[in-house]
Design a protein around this motif. Structure first.
Motif, short mmCIF file in Angstrom:
data_model
loop_
_atom_site.label_atom_id
_atom_site.label_comp_id
_atom_site.label_asym_id
_atom_site.label_seq_id
_atom_site.Cartn_x
_atom_site.Cartn_y
_atom_site.Cartn_z
N LEU A 138 -13.20 -18.34 38.25
CA LEU A 138 -14.32 -17.83 39.05
C LEU A 138 -15.03 -16.68 38.34
N LEU A 139 -14.24 -15.76 37.80
CA LEU A 139 -14.83 -14.62 37.11
C LEU A 139 -15.61 -15.06 35.88
N GLU A 140 -15.08 -16.00 35.15
CA GLU A 140 -15.76 -16.45 33.93
C GLU A 140 -17.11 -17.07 34.26
N ARG A 141 -17.18 -17.80 35.38
CA ARG A 141 -18.43 -18.47 35.74
C ARG A 141 -19.44 -17.53 36.39
N HIS A 142 -18.96 -16.58 37.21
CA HIS A 142 -19.88 -15.82 38.06
C HIS A 142 -19.91 -14.31 37.76
N GLY A 143 -18.95 -13.82 36.99
CA GLY A 143 -18.90 -12.38 36.74
C GLY A 143 -19.71 -11.97 35.52
N LYS A 144 -19.77 -10.67 35.31
CA LYS A 144 -20.46 -10.08 34.18
C LYS A 144 -19.46 -9.30 33.33
N LEU A 145 -19.74 -9.22 32.03
CA LEU A 145 -18.90 -8.42 31.15
C LEU A 145 -19.02 -6.95 31.54
N PRO A 146 -17.92 -6.24 31.75
CA PRO A 146 -17.99 -4.86 32.23
C PRO A 146 -17.99 -3.84 31.09
N LEU A 147 -19.16 -3.41 30.66
CA LEU A 147 -19.20 -2.33 29.68
C LEU A 147 -18.76 -1.02 30.33
N PRO A 148 -18.25 -0.08 29.54
CA PRO A 148 -17.80 1.20 30.10
C PRO A 148 -18.94 1.97 30.77
N PRO A 149 -18.61 2.87 31.68
CA PRO A 149 -19.66 3.58 32.45
C PRO A 149 -20.53 4.49 31.61
N TYR A 150 -20.06 4.91 30.43
CA TYR A 150 -20.88 5.80 29.59
C TYR A 150 -21.86 5.04 28.70
N ILE A 151 -21.81 3.71 28.72
CA ILE A 151 -22.84 2.92 28.04
C ILE A 151 -23.93 2.64 29.06
N GLU A 152 -25.09 3.21 28.81
CA GLU A 152 -26.13 3.27 29.84
C GLU A 152 -27.09 2.09 29.75
N ARG A 153 -26.52 0.90 29.76
CA ARG A 153 -27.31 -0.33 29.76
C ARG A 153 -26.42 -1.45 30.24
N ALA A 154 -27.04 -2.54 30.63
CA ALA A 154 -26.27 -3.72 31.03
C ALA A 154 -25.80 -4.48 29.80
N ALA A 155 -24.70 -5.19 29.96
CA ALA A 155 -24.20 -6.02 28.86
C ALA A 155 -25.19 -7.13 28.55
N ASP A 156 -25.34 -7.45 27.25
CA ASP A 156 -26.20 -8.55 26.85
C ASP A 156 -25.37 -9.59 26.09
N THR A 157 -26.03 -10.61 25.58
CA THR A 157 -25.31 -11.70 24.91
C THR A 157 -24.58 -11.20 23.66
N HIS A 158 -25.12 -10.18 23.00
CA HIS A 158 -24.47 -9.63 21.81
C HIS A 158 -23.12 -9.01 22.17
N ASP A 159 -23.05 -8.37 23.33
CA ASP A 159 -21.79 -7.76 23.76
C ASP A 159 -20.71 -8.80 24.04
N GLU A 160 -21.10 -10.02 24.39
CA GLU A 160 -20.12 -11.05 24.69
C GLU A 160 -19.17 -11.28 23.52
N SER A 161 -19.67 -11.09 22.30
CA SER A 161 -18.80 -11.23 21.13
C SER A 161 -18.33 -9.88 20.62
N ARG A 162 -19.19 -8.86 20.61
CA ARG A 162 -18.85 -7.59 19.98
C ARG A 162 -17.95 -6.71 20.84
N TYR A 163 -17.90 -6.95 22.15
CA TYR A 163 -16.98 -6.19 23.00
C TYR A 163 -15.68 -6.99 23.19
N GLN A 164 -15.37 -7.82 22.22
CA GLN A 164 -14.09 -8.51 22.11
C GLN A 164 -13.60 -8.31 20.68
N THR A 165 -12.29 -8.20 20.50
CA THR A 165 -11.74 -8.23 19.15
C THR A 165 -11.83 -9.65 18.61
#
Length: 345
Positions: A138-165
């Motif tokens: 459910l989370l994979e289909r409907h949720g959003k990637l949670p960037l930390p609170p000090y990053i002052e923007r919403a996650a984008d497609t680039h973060d989908e890969s770069r906020y993973q090892t």
């Protein structure tokens, strides 16, 4: 040693908080902290800093789509951030709303499914998700990637890969083990050529990692629990490294907490467990000899951990040096290579 929250504060200009990753994973700077010495290097220098026979221990957790938006039955908007799954259909979560939902309330999330509030567990809400789907699906289909609170923007497609090892494989974290974000396949290959081995564990990072310490007397603080799994192969690799005179190098504070948490009874044991280990200066490290880590928030438990590992005054000097030399801070920021000081206080 009597320590207070103010002992771990430092001034940080907001412009040094990295808001996006660099073009290359291993393009960051690396501050080497060894004893009293500080050395400005690049992360690409890491193969020169490790030795044949050393062992790097990586956390292979994978960040899940843990942020959900929706509304209460009354129509009020809610934001849900999963803290951790506690079964195939239940989770602990932070819930932001103009008025906290009561036990028994239903929340409509992502305009796709309903969850029920079962109650409170400390500062978190206990939520029941539909039986029709696994929670992580459910989370994979409907949720959003949670960037930390000090990053002052919403996650984008680039973060989908770069906020993973690049080695992430076990889903469950709501925050990345950020020291690992600096490693790419080239770096892993270079380390292997140097004769450095790798080992793996899993610790799922919870949303509690971003919760501020709310007491000035640190003896009163209680850490959030985090789950970990340490394979038998990793325990054996650590034992072999020790026997051969190599160093155990934790890639990130999450790897360090899992290893030290699992060794609290003396010997390091394989298997699954939970840790709420709070590492402060004066702690006796049983497993880890060196640490690769990012720069951490002022007054945070992670800064306290690094201070325990390197020494309070050394850590203060290192952070002051990093600020003065415009290092990039926090999740998408630069890194440190820290050697454990056995006389650290």
């Amino acid at each position: 040693m009597s320590l207070t929250l103010d002992d771990f504060d430092y001034p940080l200009p907001p412009e040094l908080i990295a808001q996006a990753p660099l073009p290359e994973r291993c393009g960051s700077r690396l501050l080497v902290v060894e004893g009293e010495e500080l050395d400005d290097r690049r992360f690409t220098d890491l193969p020169d800093l490790v030795r044949p026979g050393d062992l790097l221990v990586f956390n292979d957790t994978r960040v899940i789509h843990a942020r959900l938006y929706g509304e209460k039955e009354t129509g009020g908007r809610v934001e849900v951030l999963i803290e951790r799954a506690i079964g195939p259909h239940e989770a602990l979560a932070q819930v932001r709303a103009s008025k906290s939902p009561r036990t028994g309330a239903r929340l409509r999330l992502a305009d796709a499914f309903d969850v029920t509030v079962l109650g409170r567990v400390g500062e978190f809400f206990h939520l029941r998700f539909p039986d029709s789907d696994e929670l992580l699906d459910l989370l994979e289909r409907h949720g959003k990637l949670p960037l930390p609170p000090y990053i002052e923007r919403a996650a984008d497609t680039h973060d989908e890969s770069r906020y993973q090892t690049v080695y992430a494989r076990e889903p469950g974290s709501v925050a990345a083990p950020t020291a690992g974000l600096h490693f790419d396949q080239w770096m892993l290959a270079e380390l292997a050529k140097k004769g450095v081995r790798g080992a793996w564990l899993t610790l799922h990072v919870g949303a509690g990692t971003f919760q501020p310490v709310r007491v000035n007397d640190l003896g009163e603080h209680r850490m959030h629990r985090e789950r970990f799994v340490i394979p038998r192969e990793t325990v054996e690799a650590i034992a072999a490294t020790r026997a051969a005179g190599g160093r155990v190098i934790a890639v990130g504070t999450t790897s360090l907490r899992a290893l030290e948490g699992a060794a609290q009874d003396g010997a390091l044991d394989a298997g699954a467990g939970e840790t709420e280990l709070f590492i402060l200066p004066g702690y006796h490290f049983r497993v880890v000899d060196a640490l690769i880590t990012n720069f951490h928030l002022p007054k945070s438990t992670l800064l306290m951990l690094v201070s325990a590992f390197a020494g309070i005054e050394t850590t203060r000097r290192a952070y002051a040096h990093a600020v003065a030399h415009s290092y990039r801070f926090f999740s998408y920021g630069d890194a440190m290579f820290v050697t454990h000081r056995h006389d650290a206080i």
